[in-house]
Design an enzyme around this catalytic site. Sequence first.
Site, PDB file in Angstrom:
ATOM      1  N   ARG A  44      19.256  -7.993   1.579  1.00  0.00           N
ATOM      2  CA  ARG A  44      19.484  -6.699   2.220  1.00  0.00           C
ATOM      3  C   ARG A  44      19.299  -5.546   1.243  1.00  0.00           C
ATOM      4  O   ARG A  44      18.990  -4.431   1.652  1.00  0.00           O
ATOM      5  CB  ARG A  44      20.880  -6.677   2.850  1.00  0.00           C
ATOM      6  CG  ARG A  44      22.024  -6.775   1.872  1.00  0.00           C
ATOM      7  CD  ARG A  44      23.305  -7.298   2.496  1.00  0.00           C
ATOM      8  NE  ARG A  44      23.225  -8.717   2.794  1.00  0.00           N
ATOM      9  CZ  ARG A  44      24.186  -9.416   3.388  1.00  0.00           C
ATOM     10  NH1 ARG A  44      25.300  -8.816   3.753  1.00  0.00           N
ATOM     11  NH2 ARG A  44      24.034 -10.701   3.631  1.00  0.00           N
ATOM     12  N   LYS A 104      24.491 -19.662  -7.106  1.00  0.00           N
ATOM     13  CA  LYS A 104      24.568 -20.658  -6.047  1.00  0.00           C
ATOM     14  C   LYS A 104      24.913 -22.036  -6.633  1.00  0.00           C
ATOM     15  O   LYS A 104      24.658 -22.292  -7.812  1.00  0.00           O
ATOM     16  CB  LYS A 104      23.205 -20.776  -5.339  1.00  0.00           C
ATOM     17  CG  LYS A 104      22.799 -19.582  -4.511  1.00  0.00           C
ATOM     18  CD  LYS A 104      21.417 -19.805  -3.916  1.00  0.00           C
ATOM     19  CE  LYS A 104      20.975 -18.618  -3.067  1.00  0.00           C
ATOM     20  NZ  LYS A 104      21.734 -18.511  -1.812  1.00  0.00           N
TER      21      LYS A 104
END
Length: 498
Positions: free
Chosen positions: A357, A283
């Site tokens: 996920r 990130k």
Amino acid sequence: MQLHAKVIDPVKHRTDCLLVGCYQDGTLLQDADTVDRAGDGKVRALIKREKFQGKAGQTLLIHDPAGLKAERLLLVGLGKPESDGQVGPDNYRTALTKALAQLGSSACRDVTVAMSEIAVNGRDIEWCARQAAELLGAQLYCYSHTKSQKPETHFTPKSLTFTCLDKRQCASAQRGLEVGSAIAEGQNYARELGNLPGNICTPTYLANEAKRLARNQPKLSVKVLDEKQMKELGMGALLSVSAGSEQPAKLIVMEYKGAAKSQAPIALIGKGITFDTGGISLKPGAGMDEMKFDMCGAASVLGTAKTLLALQPALNVVMVVAASENMPNGRATKPGDVVTSMSGQTIEVLNTDAEGRLVLCDAITYTQQFKPKAMVDIATLTGACVIALGNHATGLYSNRQELADTLLKAGIDANDKAWQMPLWDEYQKQLDSNFADMANIGGREAGSVTAACFLSRYAKDTPWAHLDVAGTAWKSGGAKGATGRPVPLLVQYLLSQS
């Protein structure tokens, strides 16, 4: 905090602060009118002098009010009554929120809410009392865990009294106070876990917190699976996320048994990424500190467990937390790697920053063994959901409309709103992969939808809902901090099933 629902005489009632209401048209509620007459009209005189308009949330604090035993009188505006003379739920909550915030710098030890004759549209006395306890409890939270100088706070009330018109209302109001206080306790606990830094709140820390919750609680049992056990179960998706971290992943399984064994449980599944760097798909550095909040789904599950223990509802609940860090090192999963989930389905990891996920899919498969009548997963899953809904509503996806409707209603009732998003088959093709059964991302378009589509492949035929709380679980800027959402929604949902 002591909670009391009772019928009082507002003139003779001893309290540190008596809270009474006023409509925007200047009409005083019954108790407000009573204390005004006891003080020879001084309340109305102050209203005129201070140009108090009675707008929703406007307050006027009066010290040593004439003719009363109360040490303070707090007049709060309720806004304009609706066409039928009732107050809207939002105005009622706004009024209580602002009024209780007004007391934040006071030395009040007990608070009395004297608005018993108020009629809130579509809500009963239990709901009204619940809001008072819940909002007061929220005011008491103050983060101090990692501060050498603890913040000074004068507002530490020991009791809350909610007045009733007659004794017949007291039982319902008392129940509302207890539920509201328990929700606030669970929500504040979730806020505290979310606010803790990643070097303290690790997967192991969360596991220990679950064990601590279960201590001396016969209805709650806890089992923690380590990485060796997860590997034996084939949880390759979850373990691919922790591969680059020095902190071992944990699968935390809590079982609340409040009903007969024959009753199928409801399952809550929380994403617990205690810090998310994005892994190899790193990130940007700006704002990365907020990635300690990536475990707020897990925090809401633990907060809900705390509230369940306080309320002891008659139902069974399985709560599973998939806890891991997502870090880059030489062992970390790389973009293009293919991993095998516990279900046997293979996943091409195109982006290691789509890790939530991956931990959730194995947690969902694991939870199937409990044969739940419904599963709800809670996750700070996608930035795309923040773009779609902002920070007001949680994104809701479900493979059963009945379950979705129940959760949506719970959100409205708890003032912890969700908004249903599509889960159509047309989106599933975005997850196609040339090298695995599916990819872990579906491109820029409909990113929150394709994330939910990914998870739906693991829920299979079990009634399932996904709550994307990326926009609602914490605030940024000057008010930076965890919100504890969606604990109120989850508790309301569970209570509706008990």
